[in-house]
Write a protein that holds these residues in place. Sequence first.
Motif, PDB file in Angstrom:
ATOM      1  N   ILE A  35     103.140  36.534  25.442  1.00 64.16           N
ATOM      2  CA  ILE A  35     101.980  37.410  25.248  1.00 64.16           C
ATOM      3  C   ILE A  35     102.447  38.838  25.496  1.00 64.16           C
ATOM      4  O   ILE A  35     102.999  39.148  26.546  1.00 64.16           O
ATOM      5  CB  ILE A  35     100.834  37.034  26.200  1.00 64.16           C
ATOM      6  CG1 ILE A  35     100.412  35.584  25.937  1.00 64.16           C
ATOM      7  CG2 ILE A  35      99.658  37.966  26.023  1.00 64.16           C
ATOM      8  CD1 ILE A  35      99.371  35.065  26.894  1.00 64.16           C
ATOM      9  N   SER A  36     102.202  39.696  24.520  1.00 66.08           N
ATOM     10  CA  SER A  36     102.644  41.085  24.631  1.00 66.08           C
ATOM     11  C   SER A  36     101.787  41.848  25.640  1.00 66.08           C
ATOM     12  O   SER A  36     100.708  41.413  26.030  1.00 66.08           O
ATOM     13  CB  SER A  36     102.573  41.771  23.269  1.00 66.08           C
ATOM     14  OG  SER A  36     101.220  41.886  22.865  1.00 66.08           O
ATOM     15  N   LYS A  37     102.275  43.004  26.048  1.00 69.54           N
ATOM     16  CA  LYS A  37     101.532  43.850  26.979  1.00 69.54           C
ATOM     17  C   LYS A  37     100.207  44.282  26.374  1.00 69.54           C
ATOM     18  O   LYS A  37      99.191  44.343  27.059  1.00 69.54           O
ATOM     19  CB  LYS A  37     102.351  45.087  27.333  1.00 69.54           C
ATOM     20  CG  LYS A  37     103.603  44.816  28.121  1.00 69.54           C
ATOM     21  CD  LYS A  37     104.374  46.094  28.354  1.00 69.54           C
ATOM     22  CE  LYS A  37     105.746  45.806  28.895  1.00 69.54           C
ATOM     23  NZ  LYS A  37     106.553  47.023  28.991  1.00 69.54           N
ATOM     24  N   GLU A  38     100.235  44.575  25.068  1.00 74.72           N
ATOM     25  CA  GLU A  38      99.012  45.014  24.389  1.00 74.72           C
ATOM     26  C   GLU A  38      97.956  43.909  24.396  1.00 74.72           C
ATOM     27  O   GLU A  38      96.779  44.171  24.618  1.00 74.72           O
ATOM     28  CB  GLU A  38      99.313  45.448  22.949  1.00 74.72           C
ATOM     29  CG  GLU A  38     100.128  46.726  22.835  1.00 74.72           C
ATOM     30  CD  GLU A  38     101.625  46.505  23.010  1.00 74.72           C
ATOM     31  OE1 GLU A  38     102.072  45.333  23.015  1.00 74.72           O
ATOM     32  OE2 GLU A  38     102.344  47.501  23.155  1.00 74.72           O
ATOM     33  N   ALA A  39      98.390  42.677  24.178  1.00 75.71           N
ATOM     34  CA  ALA A  39      97.447  41.558  24.184  1.00 75.71           C
ATOM     35  C   ALA A  39      96.867  41.345  25.579  1.00 75.71           C
ATOM     36  O   ALA A  39      95.676  41.060  25.722  1.00 75.71           O
ATOM     37  CB  ALA A  39      98.137  40.290  23.700  1.00 75.71           C
ATOM     38  N   LYS A  40      97.692  41.513  26.606  1.00 79.41           N
ATOM     39  CA  LYS A  40      97.191  41.380  27.980  1.00 79.41           C
ATOM     40  C   LYS A  40      96.172  42.470  28.287  1.00 79.41           C
ATOM     41  O   LYS A  40      95.160  42.210  28.946  1.00 79.41           O
ATOM     42  CB  LYS A  40      98.351  41.440  28.967  1.00 79.41           C
ATOM     43  CG  LYS A  40      99.217  40.196  28.931  1.00 79.41           C
ATOM     44  CD  LYS A  40     100.366  40.297  29.902  1.00 79.41           C
ATOM     45  CE  LYS A  40     101.262  39.083  29.802  1.00 79.41           C
ATOM     46  NZ  LYS A  40     102.421  39.158  30.684  1.00 79.41           N
ATOM     47  N   MET A  41      96.431  43.686  27.794  1.00 78.83           N
ATOM     48  CA  MET A  41      95.485  44.778  28.011  1.00 78.83           C
ATOM     49  C   MET A  41      94.168  44.487  27.293  1.00 78.83           C
ATOM     50  O   MET A  41      93.085  44.777  27.829  1.00 78.83           O
ATOM     51  CB  MET A  41      96.083  46.096  27.532  1.00 78.83           C
ATOM     52  CG  MET A  41      97.197  46.614  28.426  1.00 78.83           C
ATOM     53  SD  MET A  41      98.056  48.066  27.790  1.00 78.83           S
ATOM     54  CE  MET A  41      96.728  49.195  27.529  1.00 78.83           C
ATOM     55  N   MET A  42      94.243  43.904  26.097  1.00 79.90           N
ATOM     56  CA  MET A  42      93.031  43.573  25.355  1.00 79.90           C
ATOM     57  C   MET A  42      92.225  42.489  26.081  1.00 79.90           C
ATOM     58  O   MET A  42      90.995  42.533  26.104  1.00 79.90           O
ATOM     59  CB  MET A  42      93.378  43.115  23.946  1.00 79.90           C
ATOM     60  CG  MET A  42      93.880  44.229  23.065  1.00 79.90           C
ATOM     61  SD  MET A  42      94.466  43.668  21.461  1.00 79.90           S
ATOM     62  CE  MET A  42      92.968  43.101  20.722  1.00 79.90           C
ATOM     63  N   GLN A  43      92.922  41.547  26.701  1.00 80.13           N
ATOM     64  CA  GLN A  43      92.234  40.511  27.458  1.00 80.13           C
ATOM     65  C   GLN A  43      91.526  41.107  28.668  1.00 80.13           C
ATOM     66  O   GLN A  43      90.421  40.699  29.016  1.00 80.13           O
ATOM     67  CB  GLN A  43      93.210  39.426  27.916  1.00 80.13           C
ATOM     68  CG  GLN A  43      93.677  38.525  26.801  1.00 80.13           C
ATOM     69  CD  GLN A  43      94.697  37.508  27.283  1.00 80.13           C
ATOM     70  OE1 GLN A  43      95.350  37.699  28.304  1.00 80.13           O
ATOM     71  NE2 GLN A  43      94.840  36.426  26.532  1.00 80.13           N
ATOM     72  N   GLU A  44      92.148  42.070  29.306  1.00 83.06           N
ATOM     73  CA  GLU A  44      91.529  42.723  30.459  1.00 83.06           C
ATOM     74  C   GLU A  44      90.331  43.551  30.027  1.00 83.06           C
ATOM     75  O   GLU A  44      89.343  43.656  30.746  1.00 83.06           O
ATOM     76  CB  GLU A  44      92.547  43.606  31.188  1.00 83.06           C
ATOM     77  CG  GLU A  44      93.632  42.834  31.903  1.00 83.06           C
ATOM     78  CD  GLU A  44      93.100  41.999  33.047  1.00 83.06           C
ATOM     79  OE1 GLU A  44      92.189  42.470  33.749  1.00 83.06           O
ATOM     80  OE2 GLU A  44      93.591  40.871  33.215  1.00 83.06           O
ATOM     81  N   ALA A  45      90.387  44.138  28.827  1.00 78.83           N
ATOM     82  CA  ALA A  45      89.293  44.971  28.340  1.00 78.83           C
ATOM     83  C   ALA A  45      88.062  44.138  28.023  1.00 78.83           C
ATOM     84  O   ALA A  45      86.940  44.652  28.047  1.00 78.83           O
ATOM     85  CB  ALA A  45      89.742  45.749  27.111  1.00 78.83           C
ATOM     86  N   ASP A  46      88.242  42.853  27.743  1.00 76.18           N
ATOM     87  CA  ASP A  46      87.119  41.980  27.423  1.00 76.18           C
ATOM     88  C   ASP A  46      86.286  41.617  28.654  1.00 76.18           C
ATOM     89  O   ASP A  46      85.156  41.178  28.520  1.00 76.18           O
ATOM     90  CB  ASP A  46      87.604  40.700  26.752  1.00 76.18           C
ATOM     91  CG  ASP A  46      88.065  40.939  25.323  1.00 76.18           C
ATOM     92  OD1 ASP A  46      87.736  42.004  24.777  1.00 76.18           O
ATOM     93  OD2 ASP A  46      88.741  40.058  24.768  1.00 76.18           O
ATOM     94  N   LYS A  47      86.845  41.774  29.831  1.00 73.45           N
ATOM     95  CA  LYS A  47      86.117  41.437  31.047  1.00 73.45           C
ATOM     96  C   LYS A  47      85.012  42.473  31.280  1.00 73.45           C
ATOM     97  O   LYS A  47      85.200  43.660  31.048  1.00 73.45           O
ATOM     98  CB  LYS A  47      87.061  41.399  32.247  1.00 73.45           C
ATOM     99  CG  LYS A  47      88.062  40.264  32.151  1.00 73.45           C
ATOM    100  CD  LYS A  47      88.936  40.203  33.357  1.00 73.45           C
ATOM    101  CE  LYS A  47      89.919  39.052  33.232  1.00 73.45           C
ATOM    102  NZ  LYS A  47      90.834  39.000  34.355  1.00 73.45           N
ATOM    103  N   PRO A  48      83.844  42.013  31.724  1.00 74.19           N
ATOM    104  CA  PRO A  48      82.734  42.949  31.908  1.00 74.19           C
ATOM    105  C   PRO A  48      82.991  43.939  33.041  1.00 74.19           C
ATOM    106  O   PRO A  48      83.583  43.600  34.064  1.00 74.19           O
ATOM    107  CB  PRO A  48      81.549  42.047  32.226  1.00 74.19           C
ATOM    108  CG  PRO A  48      82.111  40.719  32.554  1.00 74.19           C
ATOM    109  CD  PRO A  48      83.481  40.643  31.982  1.00 74.19           C
ATOM    110  N   ASP A  49      82.521  45.129  32.827  1.00 73.72           N
ATOM    111  CA  ASP A  49      82.646  46.211  33.790  1.00 73.72           C
ATOM    112  C   ASP A  49      81.606  46.010  34.895  1.00 73.72           C
ATOM    113  O   ASP A  49      80.495  45.550  34.643  1.00 73.72           O
ATOM    114  CB  ASP A  49      82.407  47.534  33.042  1.00 73.72           C
ATOM    115  CG  ASP A  49      82.556  48.740  33.915  1.00 73.72           C
ATOM    116  OD1 ASP A  49      83.179  48.643  34.980  1.00 73.72           O
ATOM    117  OD2 ASP A  49      82.035  49.804  33.524  1.00 73.72           O
ATOM    118  N   GLN A  50      81.943  46.376  36.122  1.00 75.24           N
ATOM    119  CA  GLN A  50      81.032  46.181  37.251  1.00 75.24           C
ATOM    120  C   GLN A  50      79.760  47.013  37.082  1.00 75.24           C
ATOM    121  O   GLN A  50      78.661  46.545  37.380  1.00 75.24           O
ATOM    122  CB  GLN A  50      81.723  46.521  38.576  1.00 75.24           C
ATOM    123  CG  GLN A  50      80.873  46.219  39.791  1.00 75.24           C
ATOM    124  CD  GLN A  50      80.506  44.752  39.908  1.00 75.24           C
ATOM    125  OE1 GLN A  50      81.300  43.873  39.586  1.00 75.24           O
ATOM    126  NE2 GLN A  50      79.303  44.469  40.363  1.00 75.24           N
TER     127      GLN A  50
END
Length: 87
Positions: A35-50
């Motif tokens: 999994i590329s760094k960009e894909a990991k960043m996209m996965q983190e961006a999908d998580k809801p913001d507090q």
Amino acid sequence: MKINGPNSTNFNPYQKQIQKQPDVRMQQKNDQLHISKEAKMMQEADKPDQARMNLIEKIKADIDSDQYKVDTNAVAKKMLDFWSTKE
């Protein structure tokens, strides 16, 4: 008189090639996933913001207590803006 085909004897001209082929069943390769760094960043961006989660909880509480009011004029304006830009 009986005539047999050219391979009537047990002669196989491809026998040497058959014997030289490696046994593919013996070689087992393990599957790998990278999994590329960009894909990991996209996965983190999908998580809801507090902050967004807090806003959602507030709206849910307002709905449950019948305190939530919908601004119908704002909704109508947004709908008109959306459909008028879809030319």
